[in-house]
Enzyme design. Sequence first.
Site, PDB file in Angstrom:
ATOM      1  N   THR A   8     -26.658  26.583   3.530  1.00 45.40           N
ATOM      2  CA  THR A   8     -25.982  26.116   2.353  1.00 45.40           C
ATOM      3  C   THR A   8     -24.464  26.768   2.407  1.00 45.40           C
ATOM      4  OG1 THR A   8     -26.908  28.239   1.217  1.00 45.40           O
ATOM      5  CG2 THR A   8     -27.983  26.140   0.811  1.00 45.40           C
ATOM      6  N   SER A   9     -23.690  26.378   1.521  1.00 49.28           N
ATOM      7  CA  SER A   9     -22.237  26.928   1.467  1.00 49.28           C
ATOM      8  C   SER A   9     -22.190  28.150   1.219  1.00 49.28           C
ATOM      9  CB  SER A   9     -21.377  25.778   0.763  1.00 49.28           C
ATOM     10  OG  SER A   9     -21.449  24.538   1.374  1.00 49.28           O
ATOM     11  N   THR A  10     -22.842  28.455  -0.143  1.00 43.75           N
ATOM     12  CA  THR A  10     -22.861  29.888  -0.647  1.00 43.75           C
ATOM     13  C   THR A  10     -24.057  30.566  -0.937  1.00 43.75           C
ATOM     14  OG1 THR A  10     -22.987  29.189  -2.785  1.00 43.75           O
ATOM     15  CG2 THR A  10     -20.899  29.048  -1.982  1.00 43.75           C
TER      16      THR A  10
END
Length: 171
Positions: A8-10
Amino acid sequence: MFVGYARTSTAEQNAGLDAQRRDLDATGCMKLFVEQVSSVAKRAQLEAALDFVREGDTLVVTKLDRLARSTSDLLAIVARLDAKDVALRILDFGGSAVDTKSPAGKLMLTVFAATAQFEREVMLQRQREGIAAAKVAGKYKGRAPTAKAQSETVTQLRDEGVGATEIARRL
């Protein structure tokens, strides 16, 4: 052996990461490489997964966008996997799974990756055009310039002898 990769990006996207882990586990992945990092940053766990896989293995991801940031990036990853005789399996690829073990799977992957990149570039172009039109109409202000808004405070603290690290911490 099935080897899973989840990203996931964050760090706030824990539900998405949990869902990826669940799907990869259900597929029978014996080893998982997981990270929470933007696709444009260095992806250490992806590199580790690509180094880990061996001949006959299959690298499994839940969706294409979890693996590659562009068509060229995807093709480079697939080339690395091909060189090691490792297949790529994408679980959710437009409603069904795709596997690069077959020529048809490779073709589908390449076409869909190119289409996805095209759609993203068109969306970004429209976004830029919309912002330009909003600026002309006086409706787009952009983000408030936080650094400029605090420049007087920064100068004052510096004149008082406060170091840069302390100024950054305070502000």
